[in-house]
Scaffold this motif. Structure first.
Motif, PDB file in Angstrom:
ATOM      1  N   SER A  13       0.815  -1.225   0.000  1.00  0.00           N
ATOM      2  CA  SER A  13       0.000   0.000   0.000  1.00  0.00           C
ATOM      3  C   SER A  13       0.847   1.273   0.000  1.00  0.00           C
ATOM      4  CB  SER A  13      -0.969   0.004   1.178  1.00  0.00           C
ATOM      5  OG  SER A  13      -0.263  -0.037   2.403  1.00  0.00           O
ATOM      6  N   LEU A  14       1.967   1.274   0.695  1.00  0.00           N
ATOM      7  CA  LEU A  14       2.816   2.474   0.702  1.00  0.00           C
ATOM      8  C   LEU A  14       3.419   2.734  -0.673  1.00  0.00           C
ATOM      9  CD1 LEU A  14       4.632   2.073   4.139  1.00  0.00           C
ATOM     10  CD2 LEU A  14       2.775   3.639   3.553  1.00  0.00           C
ATOM     11  N   THR A  15       3.891   1.702  -1.314  1.00  0.00           N
ATOM     12  CA  THR A  15       4.448   1.844  -2.657  1.00  0.00           C
ATOM     13  C   THR A  15       3.368   2.271  -3.638  1.00  0.00           C
ATOM     14  OG1 THR A  15       6.092   0.140  -2.177  1.00  0.00           O
ATOM     15  CG2 THR A  15       5.702   0.645  -4.491  1.00  0.00           C
ATOM     16  N   ARG A  16       2.192   1.661  -3.516  1.00  0.00           N
ATOM     17  CA  ARG A  16       1.079   2.003  -4.401  1.00  0.00           C
ATOM     18  C   ARG A  16       0.721   3.474  -4.270  1.00  0.00           C
ATOM     19  NH1 ARG A  16      -2.135  -1.877  -2.859  1.00  0.00           N
ATOM     20  NH2 ARG A  16      -3.290  -0.643  -1.354  1.00  0.00           N
ATOM     21  N   GLU A  17       0.615   3.970  -3.045  1.00  0.00           N
ATOM     22  CA  GLU A  17       0.272   5.379  -2.827  1.00  0.00           C
ATOM     23  C   GLU A  17       1.375   6.317  -3.329  1.00  0.00           C
ATOM     24  OE1 GLU A  17      -2.623   6.721  -2.021  1.00  0.00           O
ATOM     25  OE2 GLU A  17      -3.330   4.653  -2.128  1.00  0.00           O
ATOM     26  N   MET A  18       2.621   5.919  -3.188  1.00  0.00           N
ATOM     27  CA  MET A  18       3.727   6.731  -3.684  1.00  0.00           C
ATOM     28  C   MET A  18       3.657   6.853  -5.213  1.00  0.00           C
ATOM     29  SD  MET A  18       7.829   6.262  -3.117  1.00  0.00           S
ATOM     30  CE  MET A  18       7.900   4.774  -4.103  1.00  0.00           C
ATOM     31  N   VAL A  20       0.937   6.564  -7.045  1.00  0.00           N
ATOM     32  CA  VAL A  20      -0.238   7.394  -7.348  1.00  0.00           C
ATOM     33  C   VAL A  20       0.082   8.881  -7.152  1.00  0.00           C
ATOM     34  CG1 VAL A  20      -2.589   7.973  -6.582  1.00  0.00           C
ATOM     35  CG2 VAL A  20      -1.914   5.573  -6.892  1.00  0.00           C
ATOM     36  N   GLU A  21       0.781   9.217  -6.087  1.00  0.00           N
ATOM     37  CA  GLU A  21       1.151  10.614  -5.835  1.00  0.00           C
ATOM     38  C   GLU A  21       2.072  11.162  -6.920  1.00  0.00           C
ATOM     39  OE1 GLU A  21       2.714  11.143  -1.890  1.00  0.00           O
ATOM     40  OE2 GLU A  21       0.932  10.248  -0.970  1.00  0.00           O
ATOM     41  N   THR A  34      -6.631   1.580  -8.766  1.00  0.00           N
ATOM     42  CA  THR A  34      -5.530   0.869  -8.118  1.00  0.00           C
ATOM     43  C   THR A  34      -6.022  -0.515  -7.724  1.00  0.00           C
ATOM     44  OG1 THR A  34      -6.072   1.702  -5.909  1.00  0.00           O
ATOM     45  CG2 THR A  34      -4.505   2.994  -7.209  1.00  0.00           C
TER      46      THR A  34
END
Length: 71
Positions: A13-18, A20-21, A34
């Motif tokens: 989830s952290l990598t995914r959000e990074m 996306v940002e 996602t």
């Protein structure tokens, strides 16, 4: 010109959000969805047209290679 439509498939989830940002900071790109695993990504691919798939190879339930084969 239309924005490039991107689907992000990443189980972390952290990598995914990074990811996306980073994409959100670009004017000509847009995240359309996602997914945390292969089956989720496959559902998005059936429902939405995407131009680019950012795909993690090692994911739970179904890996990236399996998703590519299904596509």
């Amino acid at each position: 010109m239309d924005a490039v439509r991107i689907l992000v498939a990443e189980d972390n989830s952290l990598t995914r959000e990074m990811i996306v940002e980073c994409i959100a900071a670009e004017r000509d790109m847009r995240v359309i969805g996602t997914a945390a695993n292969g089956p989720e990504a496959f559902v998005y691919l059936q429902q939405e047209d995407s131009d680019v798939l950012i795909l993690d190879i090692v994911m739970p339930r179904s890996d990236g290679f399996s998703l590519l084969e299904r596509m």
